[in-house]
Design an enzyme around this catalytic site. Structure first.
Site, PDB file in Angstrom:
ATOM      1  CD  GLU A  94       2.991  -1.960  -6.837  1.00 25.30           C
ATOM      2  OE1 GLU A  94       3.317  -0.754  -7.257  1.00 25.30           O
ATOM      3  OE2 GLU A  94       1.885  -1.974  -6.135  1.00 25.30           O
ATOM      4  CG  ASN A 133       3.078  -7.895  -3.172  1.00 22.48           C
ATOM      5  OD1 ASN A 133       2.402  -8.756  -2.864  1.00 22.48           O
ATOM      6  ND2 ASN A 133       3.043  -6.766  -2.868  1.00 22.48           N
ATOM      7  CG  HIS A 174      -5.074  -3.226  -4.081  1.00 25.53           C
ATOM      8  ND1 HIS A 174      -5.101  -3.162  -2.820  1.00 25.53           N
ATOM      9  CD2 HIS A 174      -3.595  -3.644  -4.101  1.00 25.53           C
ATOM     10  CE1 HIS A 174      -4.361  -3.014  -1.974  1.00 25.53           C
ATOM     11  NE2 HIS A 174      -3.146  -3.173  -2.809  1.00 25.53           N
ATOM     12  CD  GLU A 204      -0.083  -4.750  -1.410  1.00 27.37           C
ATOM     13  OE1 GLU A 204      -0.635  -3.908  -1.619  1.00 27.37           O
ATOM     14  OE2 GLU A 204       1.086  -5.116  -1.477  1.00 27.37           O
ATOM     15  CG  ASP A 245      -8.012  -2.834  -1.123  1.00 30.23           C
ATOM     16  OD1 ASP A 245      -7.866  -3.060  -2.306  1.00 30.23           O
ATOM     17  OD2 ASP A 245      -7.580  -2.131  -0.409  1.00 30.23           O
TER      18      ASP A 245
HETATM   19  C1  XIL Z   1       0.174   2.126   0.207  1.00 24.58           C
HETATM   20  C2  XIL Z   1      -0.363   2.453   1.416  1.00 24.58           C
HETATM   21  O1  XIL Z   1      -1.674   1.718   1.628  1.00 24.58           O
HETATM   22  C3  XIL Z   1      -0.527   3.756   1.504  1.00 24.58           C
HETATM   23  O2  XIL Z   1      -0.843   4.226   2.960  1.00 24.58           O
HETATM   24  C4  XIL Z   1       0.767   4.394   1.203  1.00 24.58           C
HETATM   25  O3  XIL Z   1       0.660   5.809   1.223  1.00 24.58           O
HETATM   26  C5  XIL Z   1       0.978   3.993  -0.223  1.00 24.58           C
HETATM   27  O4  XIL Z   1       1.142   2.644  -0.450  1.00 24.58           O
HETATM   28  N1  XIL Z   1       0.692  -1.687  -3.365  1.00 24.58           N
HETATM   29  C6  XIL Z   1       1.458  -1.988  -2.312  1.00 24.58           C
HETATM   30  C7  XIL Z   1       1.391  -1.178  -1.156  1.00 24.58           C
HETATM   31  O5  XIL Z   1       2.260  -2.919  -2.328  1.00 24.58           O
HETATM   32  O6  XIL Z   1       2.436  -0.801  -0.573  1.00 24.58           O
HETATM   33  C8  XIL Z   1       0.418   0.138  -1.192  1.00 24.58           C
HETATM   34  O7  XIL Z   1       0.150   0.517  -0.076  1.00 24.58           O
HETATM   35  C9  XIL Z   1      -0.853  -0.166  -1.934  1.00 24.58           C
HETATM   36  C10 XIL Z   1      -0.591  -0.476  -3.582  1.00 24.58           C
END
Ligand code: XIL
Length: 351
Positions: free
Chosen positions: A164, A206, A242, A272, A274
């Site tokens: 990020e 990422n 996401h 990631e 969802d």
């Molecule tokens: C999130 C986790 O799911 C949480 O448990 C943690 O507290 C914070 O991070 N992008 C990412 C992940 O790259 O590492 C993040 O994960 C969600 C957003």
């Protein structure tokens, strides 16, 4: 946002132009074969040729219901947070790898691979790092990457090296403590250090919000192309995914973005995924159906892109999700498969 297209339309579009422009590899002769019936209940056994991943937490490994699904479905494991800097090094120079080690040991016991997540992220900076001078941050940054990537040397398939780092509007780099004190070159430095510490690991950039074509993905594309031009060892880009089922990026736009990254010779991950559904109008069934479509259509884009080698979900049961107040995953909180699960199963099976 452009009108939503069905995956079939996207694939026709790919077939109408040179297939190489849609992924750089040979044209697939036919969709991935449908798996034998006995494998129909396992995502990893679909024969998709893609790694099927999930984020996990070490503390859940002793939960029999959690383990039954995890063991059956996935062959690619990511630590949801236990390999992040603030989880490992809560006080300077004192590192606790126990949770990450448990995750790697679990994966090894199952013949699964692991993606380390994540070496450098503004969201997981230990509090003590915030007050460091530029010179001391440089020392801490280098020693963190060397120590963590070195600890897992040879045992991980991949690392999310930098997470990020691009600003949400795509105007440039995010204004993090790393950028402020180390300069824009911190990204290249992180990849070089990670490669030195673990030369076999595939190294990923990422990010979120750059899944489809747009200002942010343009900036990510420029970033990784620039790294390649400097000879920086970058192997791929993770598209976090996401998303919400309502207003998701179009299939055509995601696949065009994957294709342009692939044309640089890079791997692509859905890293990631969802899918939130609370803002979808209509009945519960309508929400679940929209979620199924989103999962199916987007996972299918990875199946169709030769350079997409993995799809990772950010957890698998709604009992354990970082998204508060929604139900974004493949299994419900009672570990029952949702329609979304069958959407992913179909996509991985070439349907
Ligand atoms: C999130 C986790 O799911 C949480 O448990 C943690 O507290 C914070 O991070 N992008 C990412 C992940 O790259 O590492 C993040 O994960 C969600 C957003």
């Amino acid at each position: 946002m452009t009108a939503r297209r069905t995956p079939a339309m996207g694939f026709v579009a790919c077939a109408m132009i040179a297939w190489s422009a849609c992924g750089g590899g040979p044209a697939p002769s036919s969709p991935t074969p449908v798996p034998p019936v006995s494998d129909a209940g396992s995502l990893k056994a679909t024969g998709s040729g893609k790694l099927v991943g999930t984020a996990i937490q070490a503390g859940f490994l002793s939960d029999a219901r959690y383990r039954a699904v995890l063991d059956r479905e996935f062959n690619y494991i990511t630590a949801e947070y236990q390999m992040k800097w603030d989880a490992i090094e809560t006080s300077p120079g004192v590192r606790d790898f126990s949770a990450g080690d448990a995750i790697v040991a679990y994966a090894d016991s199952q013949g699964a691979r692991v993606k380390g997540h994540t070496l450098i992220w503004h969201g997981s900076v230990p509090s003590w790092v915030g007050g460091l001078s530029a010179a001391d941050l440089r020392i801490a940054f280098e020693s963190h990457i060397r120590a963590v990537a070195g600890h897992y040397r040879g045992r991980l398939l991949a690392w999310d090296v930098v997470n990020e780092a691009v600003a949400d509007d795509g105007s440039g780099l995010r204004d993090t403590v790393f950028r402020q004190k180390l300069g824009d070159g911190y990204i290249a430095d992180a990849f070089r250090l990670a490669h030195e510490a673990d030369p076999q690991a595939l190294l990923f950039y990422n990010d979120y919000g750059g899944e489809d074509m747009g200002a942010k993905s343009n900036r990510i594309y420029d970033l990784v192309k620039g790294l390649q031009a400097q000879g920086v060892p970058v192997d791929g880009v993770g598209l976090q995914m996401h998303i919400s089922a309502n207003g998701r990026p179009s299939d055509a736009s995601i696949s065009a973005n994957m294709a342009r990254l692939a044309s640089l010779g890079l791997l692509v991950n859905i890293s990631e995924m969802d899918v939130r559904i609370n803002n979808v109008a209509g009945s519960t069934q309508a929400r679940l159906d929209a979620q199924k479509s989103a999962y199916h259509d987007i996972v299918r884009l990875c199946v169709m892109e030769p350079k997409c080698h993995a799809v990772t979900f950010w957890g698998f049961t709604d009992a354990h999700t970082w998204i508060v107040g929604d139900t974004p995953l493949l299994y419900d909180a009672q570990y029952v498969r949702k329609p979304a699960y069958f959407g992913v199963l179909d996509a991985l099976s070439g349907r």
